[in-house]
Design an enzyme around this catalytic site. Sequence first.
Site, PDB file in Angstrom:
ATOM      1  N   CYS A 186      -6.853   4.919 -62.283  1.00  0.00           N
ATOM      2  CA  CYS A 186      -8.124   4.265 -61.961  1.00  0.00           C
ATOM      3  C   CYS A 186      -9.221   4.549 -62.995  1.00  0.00           C
ATOM      4  CB  CYS A 186      -8.582   4.645 -60.554  1.00  0.00           C
ATOM      5  SG  CYS A 186      -8.301   6.358 -60.127  1.00  0.00           S
ATOM      6  N   HIS A 296     -15.832   5.574 -59.657  1.00  0.00           N
ATOM      7  CA  HIS A 296     -15.663   6.507 -60.780  1.00  0.00           C
ATOM      8  C   HIS A 296     -16.674   6.144 -61.877  1.00  0.00           C
ATOM      9  CE1 HIS A 296     -12.267   8.086 -58.810  1.00  0.00           C
ATOM     10  NE2 HIS A 296     -11.286   7.722 -59.618  1.00  0.00           N
TER      11      HIS A 296
HETATM   12  N1  LIG Z   1      -6.995   6.283 -54.348  1.00  0.00           N
HETATM   13  C1  LIG Z   1      -7.201   5.747 -55.541  1.00  0.00           C
HETATM   14  O1  LIG Z   1      -8.352   5.486 -55.947  1.00  0.00           O
HETATM   15  C2  LIG Z   1      -6.063   5.415 -56.443  1.00  0.00           C
HETATM   16  C3  LIG Z   1      -4.740   5.727 -56.138  1.00  0.00           C
HETATM   17  N2  LIG Z   1      -3.715   5.402 -57.000  1.00  0.00           N
HETATM   18  C4  LIG Z   1      -2.318   5.689 -56.695  1.00  0.00           C
HETATM   19  O2  LIG Z   1      -1.930   4.831 -55.601  1.00  0.00           O
HETATM   20  C5  LIG Z   1      -1.008   5.503 -54.743  1.00  0.00           C
HETATM   21  C6  LIG Z   1      -1.591   5.587 -53.345  1.00  0.00           C
HETATM   22  O3  LIG Z   1      -2.781   6.366 -53.368  1.00  0.00           O
HETATM   23  P1  LIG Z   1      -3.642   6.617 -52.053  1.00  0.00           P
HETATM   24  O4  LIG Z   1      -3.663   5.399 -51.232  1.00  0.00           O
HETATM   25  O5  LIG Z   1      -4.896   7.194 -52.548  1.00  0.00           O
HETATM   26  O6  LIG Z   1      -2.743   7.734 -51.305  1.00  0.00           O
HETATM   27  P2  LIG Z   1      -2.712   8.121 -49.749  1.00  0.00           P
HETATM   28  O7  LIG Z   1      -2.252   9.522 -49.723  1.00  0.00           O
HETATM   29  O8  LIG Z   1      -3.981   7.763 -49.092  1.00  0.00           O
HETATM   30  O9  LIG Z   1      -1.543   7.168 -49.143  1.00  0.00           O
HETATM   31  C7  LIG Z   1      -0.185   7.369 -49.439  1.00  0.00           C
HETATM   32  C8  LIG Z   1       0.698   6.343 -48.745  1.00  0.00           C
HETATM   33  O10 LIG Z   1       2.077   6.629 -49.079  1.00  0.00           O
HETATM   34  C9  LIG Z   1       2.834   6.731 -47.871  1.00  0.00           C
HETATM   35  N3  LIG Z   1       3.933   7.667 -48.041  1.00  0.00           N
HETATM   36  C10 LIG Z   1       3.842   8.998 -48.319  1.00  0.00           C
HETATM   37  N4  LIG Z   1       5.080   9.537 -48.413  1.00  0.00           N
HETATM   38  C11 LIG Z   1       5.963   8.523 -48.184  1.00  0.00           C
HETATM   39  C12 LIG Z   1       7.375   8.439 -48.133  1.00  0.00           C
HETATM   40  N5  LIG Z   1       8.162   9.505 -48.326  1.00  0.00           N
HETATM   41  N6  LIG Z   1       7.950   7.239 -47.881  1.00  0.00           N
HETATM   42  C13 LIG Z   1       7.194   6.137 -47.667  1.00  0.00           C
HETATM   43  N7  LIG Z   1       5.830   6.160 -47.699  1.00  0.00           N
HETATM   44  C14 LIG Z   1       5.230   7.328 -47.965  1.00  0.00           C
HETATM   45  C15 LIG Z   1       1.848   7.185 -46.814  1.00  0.00           C
HETATM   46  O11 LIG Z   1       2.338   6.865 -45.529  1.00  0.00           O
HETATM   47  P3  LIG Z   1       2.021   7.773 -44.190  1.00  0.00           P
HETATM   48  O12 LIG Z   1       0.633   7.417 -43.740  1.00  0.00           O
HETATM   49  O13 LIG Z   1       3.059   7.316 -43.240  1.00  0.00           O
HETATM   50  O14 LIG Z   1       2.142   9.195 -44.606  1.00  0.00           O
HETATM   51  C16 LIG Z   1       0.616   6.363 -47.217  1.00  0.00           C
HETATM   52  O15 LIG Z   1       0.760   5.070 -46.724  1.00  0.00           O
HETATM   53  C17 LIG Z   1      -0.761   6.874 -55.368  1.00  0.00           C
HETATM   54  O16 LIG Z   1       0.397   6.807 -56.143  1.00  0.00           O
HETATM   55  C18 LIG Z   1      -2.008   7.102 -56.209  1.00  0.00           C
HETATM   56  O17 LIG Z   1      -1.757   7.982 -57.249  1.00  0.00           O
HETATM   57  C19 LIG Z   1      -3.991   4.723 -58.160  1.00  0.00           C
HETATM   58  C20 LIG Z   1      -5.257   4.390 -58.500  1.00  0.00           C
HETATM   59  C21 LIG Z   1      -6.392   4.716 -57.678  1.00  0.00           C
HETATM   60  N1  LIG Z   2      -5.982  10.730 -59.916  1.00  0.00           N
HETATM   61  C1  LIG Z   2      -6.939   9.664 -59.604  1.00  0.00           C
HETATM   62  C2  LIG Z   2      -6.308   8.642 -58.722  1.00  0.00           C
HETATM   63  C3  LIG Z   2      -4.846   8.489 -58.930  1.00  0.00           C
HETATM   64  O1  LIG Z   2      -4.132   8.531 -57.989  1.00  0.00           O
HETATM   65  O2  LIG Z   2      -4.422   8.339 -60.176  1.00  0.00           O
HETATM   66  P1  LIG Z   2      -2.914   8.046 -60.615  1.00  0.00           P
HETATM   67  O3  LIG Z   2      -2.492   6.766 -59.951  1.00  0.00           O
HETATM   68  O4  LIG Z   2      -2.974   7.935 -62.086  1.00  0.00           O
HETATM   69  O5  LIG Z   2      -2.044   9.196 -60.182  1.00  0.00           O
HETATM   70  C4  LIG Z   2      -8.139  10.287 -58.961  1.00  0.00           C
HETATM   71  O6  LIG Z   2      -7.927  11.326 -58.366  1.00  0.00           O
HETATM   72  O7  LIG Z   2      -9.241   9.779 -58.977  1.00  0.00           O
END
Ligand SMILES: NC(=O)C1=CN([C@@H]2O[C@H](COP(=O)(O)OP(=O)(O)OC[C@H]3O[C@@H](n4cnc5c(N)ncnc54)[C@H](OP(=O)(O)O)[C@@H]3O)[C@@H](O)[C@H]2O)C=CC1
Ligand SMILES: N[C@@H](CC(=O)OP(=O)(O)O)C(=O)O
Length: 407
Positions: A186, A296
Amino acid sequence: MSSKITPAAVSLPKKIKVGVLGATGTVGQRFITLLSEHPWFIIEALGASERSKGKKYIEAVKWKQTIPLSGIGLGGVDGAISSTIDLHSDEGRVADLIVRGCTPEEFQNCQIVFSGLDADAAGEIESAFRSSDIPVFSNAKNYRRDPHVPLIVPLVNPSHLSMISQQQRLHSPPLSKGFIVTNANCSTTGYVIPLAALEKAFGPIESVLVTTMQAISGAGYPGVPSLDILGNVVPYIGGEEEKIEWETLKILGGIIDSDTNHEGTPLKTFDMHQAGGRPSLRVSASCNRVPVIDGHMECVSLRFHRRPPPSPQQVREALRAFHTEIQSLGCPSAPRKAIEVFEEPDRPQPRLDVKGTHNGAAVSVGRIRQCQVLDIKFVVLSDNVSIGAATSSIMNAEYAVLKGIVS
Ligand SMILES: NC(=O)C1=CN([C@@H]2O[C@H](COP(=O)(O)OP(=O)(O)OC[C@H]3O[C@@H](n4cnc5c(N)ncnc54)[C@H](OP(=O)(O)O)[C@@H]3O)[C@@H](O)[C@H]2O)C=CC1
Ligand SMILES: N[C@@H](CC(=O)OP(=O)(O)O)C(=O)O
């Protein structure tokens, strides 16, 4: 030589059934909010972990979006006016969908899946979907460095989607529909958009220093403990600096012919911003977690290759004029303006400007001024969960649909 995608003879998209993996998380929730208003995409299936599987979505999720979950429909909204549904009608509600396990068998009806999966789970799951010929648009970091996977910031390098055909051809067995496309980190996404605008206007950038102030929502839910972040700044986010420094080169670089494989088939590769005699781009990032909920902020200083460098006023005009292919094509989620330029000395600010006038699909730049060490410095603000994650994935998918890569 950069490889371009030729426009496919596609008519306007019909309704396309999509799934969301990681649907209960921070990014998953934003996907649902955006998809519920989407003119082409209809939410068909939601997936999460074993903890959530089998529950109604409303029971599995800790809903943190500003729109009430009970009023959210499944998308495919003609004219994309509103997702708000009549609570007394029989129209499908996201709240009532049963959360599925993240296996391709449970998503067979989906033409696309969007992934907001935790990186610990994303590697195997996304690969299984690709092998089952289901296209994956992912936010997770797992495949960003894969030499055949496009790392796309839709306002910068959507043409890198041309690598999909090679990814499909080299897969064993070869695929006709499945592929993985990733978003950038991000913080990378936010600051690479003005960098792309400046390279377009003034030629190569030689060096960049970027210092981030990253919102808590970037760490997912529940994220950083309140006792660590309230009234505090944490000067470390694991792996973040390395991701920004590396991803920038793949995104701002082109695609070139490389070798042939063992069957003599020519291969293409990402040039990492080095082809065509360009000076190599050096990036140094310093990342901090700050007590802000969404948005951010990044302080950027940079040096151009060209001498003399452009003035702050020329930079301002180039950022304002930046127009991208995603916008020209008419992707429904594209912002009208990619970069909002502020003149006020104390803007942009996360609390006031994170959504901007484009619902978080654009970035805001301010404080453009001369740098006494490099050439130019400015601050950029981006909505880390929208343009930094879900909105970018959706724009990537829209572009792929319009180019006939997804059908
Ligand atoms: N937040 C942000 O601003 C950004 C995030 N990202 C990336 O996007 C992805 C999601 O981030 P974010 O939404 O913040 O994370 P969260 O921790 O809020 O959500 C994670 C999700 O993954 C699911 N999950 C976890 N373990 C498993 C598993 N073993 N099998 C299937 N589903 C699973 C969870 O389900 P459950 O609720 O059932 O546990 C939940 O739906 C990450 O890879 C992160 O690095 C990228 C850019 C920006
Ligand atoms: N690490 C970023 C969000 C994120 O999940 O990044 P990435 O998808 O590169 O792991 C933050 O904490 O703001």
